[in-house]
Motif scaffolding. Structure first.
Motif, PDB file in Angstrom:
ATOM      1  N   VAL A  23      32.603 -24.600 -19.974  1.00  0.00           N
ATOM      2  CA  VAL A  23      31.287 -24.194 -19.481  1.00  0.00           C
ATOM      3  C   VAL A  23      30.718 -25.280 -18.575  1.00  0.00           C
ATOM      4  N   VAL A  24      30.806 -26.528 -19.006  1.00  0.00           N
ATOM      5  CA  VAL A  24      30.300 -27.653 -18.215  1.00  0.00           C
ATOM      6  C   VAL A  24      31.018 -27.724 -16.874  1.00  0.00           C
ATOM      7  N   SER A  28      29.146 -27.350 -13.315  1.00  0.00           N
ATOM      8  CA  SER A  28      29.218 -28.449 -12.358  1.00  0.00           C
ATOM      9  C   SER A  28      29.735 -27.967 -11.004  1.00  0.00           C
ATOM     10  N   ARG A  29      30.783 -27.179 -11.029  1.00  0.00           N
ATOM     11  CA  ARG A  29      31.352 -26.665  -9.775  1.00  0.00           C
ATOM     12  C   ARG A  29      30.397 -25.712  -9.072  1.00  0.00           C
ATOM     13  N   TYR A  47      36.872 -34.968 -21.657  1.00  0.00           N
ATOM     14  CA  TYR A  47      36.950 -33.608 -21.124  1.00  0.00           C
ATOM     15  C   TYR A  47      35.893 -33.328 -20.062  1.00  0.00           C
ATOM     16  N   ILE A  48      34.852 -34.154 -19.989  1.00  0.00           N
ATOM     17  CA  ILE A  48      33.791 -33.912 -19.003  1.00  0.00           C
ATOM     18  C   ILE A  48      33.635 -35.057 -18.014  1.00  0.00           C
ATOM     19  N   LEU A  49      34.380 -36.133 -18.162  1.00  0.00           N
ATOM     20  CA  LEU A  49      34.233 -37.289 -17.294  1.00  0.00           C
ATOM     21  C   LEU A  49      34.534 -36.917 -15.842  1.00  0.00           C
ATOM     22  N   GLY A  50      33.741 -37.466 -14.934  1.00  0.00           N
ATOM     23  CA  GLY A  50      33.985 -37.276 -13.512  1.00  0.00           C
ATOM     24  C   GLY A  50      33.462 -35.980 -12.934  1.00  0.00           C
ATOM     25  N   PRO A  52      30.805 -33.751 -11.240  1.00  0.00           N
ATOM     26  CA  PRO A  52      29.576 -34.000 -10.480  1.00  0.00           C
ATOM     27  C   PRO A  52      28.351 -33.384 -11.156  1.00  0.00           C
ATOM     28  N   GLY A  53      27.255 -34.149 -11.190  1.00  0.00           N
ATOM     29  CA  GLY A  53      26.003 -33.635 -11.721  1.00  0.00           C
ATOM     30  C   GLY A  53      25.931 -33.551 -13.225  1.00  0.00           C
ATOM     31  N   VAL A  54      26.883 -34.180 -13.927  1.00  0.00           N
ATOM     32  CA  VAL A  54      26.939 -34.086 -15.387  1.00  0.00           C
ATOM     33  C   VAL A  54      26.589 -35.437 -16.004  1.00  0.00           C
ATOM     34  N   SER A  55      25.643 -35.422 -16.929  1.00  0.00           N
ATOM     35  CA  SER A  55      25.316 -36.615 -17.711  1.00  0.00           C
ATOM     36  C   SER A  55      25.580 -36.326 -19.185  1.00  0.00           C
ATOM     37  N   PHE A  56      25.872 -37.373 -19.927  1.00  0.00           N
ATOM     38  CA  PHE A  56      26.263 -37.217 -21.326  1.00  0.00           C
ATOM     39  C   PHE A  56      25.346 -38.011 -22.234  1.00  0.00           C
ATOM     40  N   ILE A  57      24.888 -37.360 -23.299  1.00  0.00           N
ATOM     41  CA  ILE A  57      24.120 -38.020 -24.350  1.00  0.00           C
ATOM     42  C   ILE A  57      24.866 -37.808 -25.667  1.00  0.00           C
TER      43      ILE A  57
END
Length: 338
Positions: A23-24, A28-29, A47-50, A52-57
């Motif tokens: 989903v992320v 992002s795409r 799985y979500i690194l790199g 665009p536009g995604v931040s992780f908490i």
């Protein structure tokens, strides 16, 4: 199939997990700004690194202050975080209700307070129990057969009631069995593939006569995002599945054929669930009508992609608890991730 979500800000709970990470990726795409909130109990930040536009908490939904912080600057909530593996729920029912129900209530209350534009709750086809008729539409009786599925149905009822009482703009998605890369749980497909990769000529399984509707993860994720952006569907419950089913015995045969193996199957009594669902087959006509959604990836092609991913990456299963009593995790021991 790219969905245009430019200008949206979205919180994805469980966004480092199997389905959440897909989903992320699609958000992002599509141009969304995505906040991923995950405690990494089974998901992987890699799985979500790199994206665009995604931040992780990193945080847990049971931590109210962390949850409120994660929702600070978002307009939409896609709630995927859950304890998902049915056999685990037999041993940890309280944990399943704490995470799957109570934490969902807290998230929904904050969504109401912040006037979120859309709250998409990801439930499960398991809430139906075994099919009374097929294909199974959204009016099929809900007769859950595990603590996990009871917890998902309870959370459904809560968020729907909040919709009626407080105008929570919720859409409930009931995915049938999703599969694909970024594996985080020992579901049936990675279980079979892993046994064959490890050279097992005798595949050990539980109930091989049950039938499931397997949907490739990219199709499921696309349905979830369509539910986020489609107008006029608040309060709706929508199935996502292919409308086709395969018996587990047949599934083993397809996987073995792709991998050029000829295994036998042995029934391992320790893997048989106490009250297993025999048949799940989706009627996705409502998803097609409301969301314009239909499946695009065939079972065989999806299996080929999944097997290729497992060959390249292996299967490393984290655990959400300590001291697993269940023998069905044994085939993953060589790749176990602490």
């Amino acid at each position: 199939m790219l969905i245009d979500v430019k200008g949206t800000s979205v919180l994805v709970t469980g966004g480092c997990g199997f389905l959440g990470s897909e989903v992320v990726k699609q958000l992002s795409r599509g141009g969304s700004q995505v906040t991923v909130f995950d405690n990494l109990s089974s998901g992987r930040e890699s799985y979500i690194l790199g994206q665009p536009g995604v931040s992780f908490i990193k945080g847990d939904l049971t931590d109210e202050s962390a949850m409120i912080e994660a929702m600070k600057d978002v307009e939409y909530v896609l709630h995927l975080a859950a304890l998902p593996f049915i056999p685990d729920s037999y041993y940890y029912p309280r944990d399943f209700f704490t995470t799957n129900v109570n934490a969902t209530i807290g998230l929904a209350l904050e969504a109401i307070r912040k006037r979120i534009k859309r709250f998409v709750y990801i439930s499960s086809s398991e809430v139906y129990g075994s099919a009374k008729y097929t294909p199974m539409d959204e009016n099929h009786p809900t007769l859950p057969q595990s603590t996990y599925s009871v917890s998902k149905l309870a959370a459904e009822r809560v968020v729907y009631t909040m919709h009626r009482e407080h105008d929570l703009p919720v859409v409930i998605i009931r995915p049938f069995n999703s599969f694909g890369p970024n594996i985080t749980q020992p579901y049936i497909i990675p279980e079979v593939v892993n046994q064959l990769i490890n050279g097992k000529k005798d595949v050990k399984l539980g109930n091989i006569h049950s039938r499931r509707d397997f949907t490739f993860v990219s199709d499921t994720a696309r349905g979830i995002i369509q539910a986020m952006i489609t107008d006029g569907i608040n309060g709706e419950t929508i199935n996502i599945g292919t409308g086709k089913s395969v018996q587990i015995r047949e599934l083993v045969g397809i996987i073995a054929d792709i991998m050029s193996h000829e295994p036998s199957i042995t029934i391992d009594a320790s893997r048989i669930r106490p009250d297993d669902v025999e048949t799940l087959i989706c009627d996705y006509s409502k998803a097609n009508r409301l969301l314009g959604w239909s499946p695009t990836v065939s079972l065989r092609h999806g299996l080929e992609v999944t097997i290729d991913w497992i060959r390249k990456n292996g299967v490393a299963i984290k655990t959400s608890f300590r001291g697993w009593p269940a023998t069905y995790r044994g085939s993953f021991d060589n790749n176990f991730a602490e």
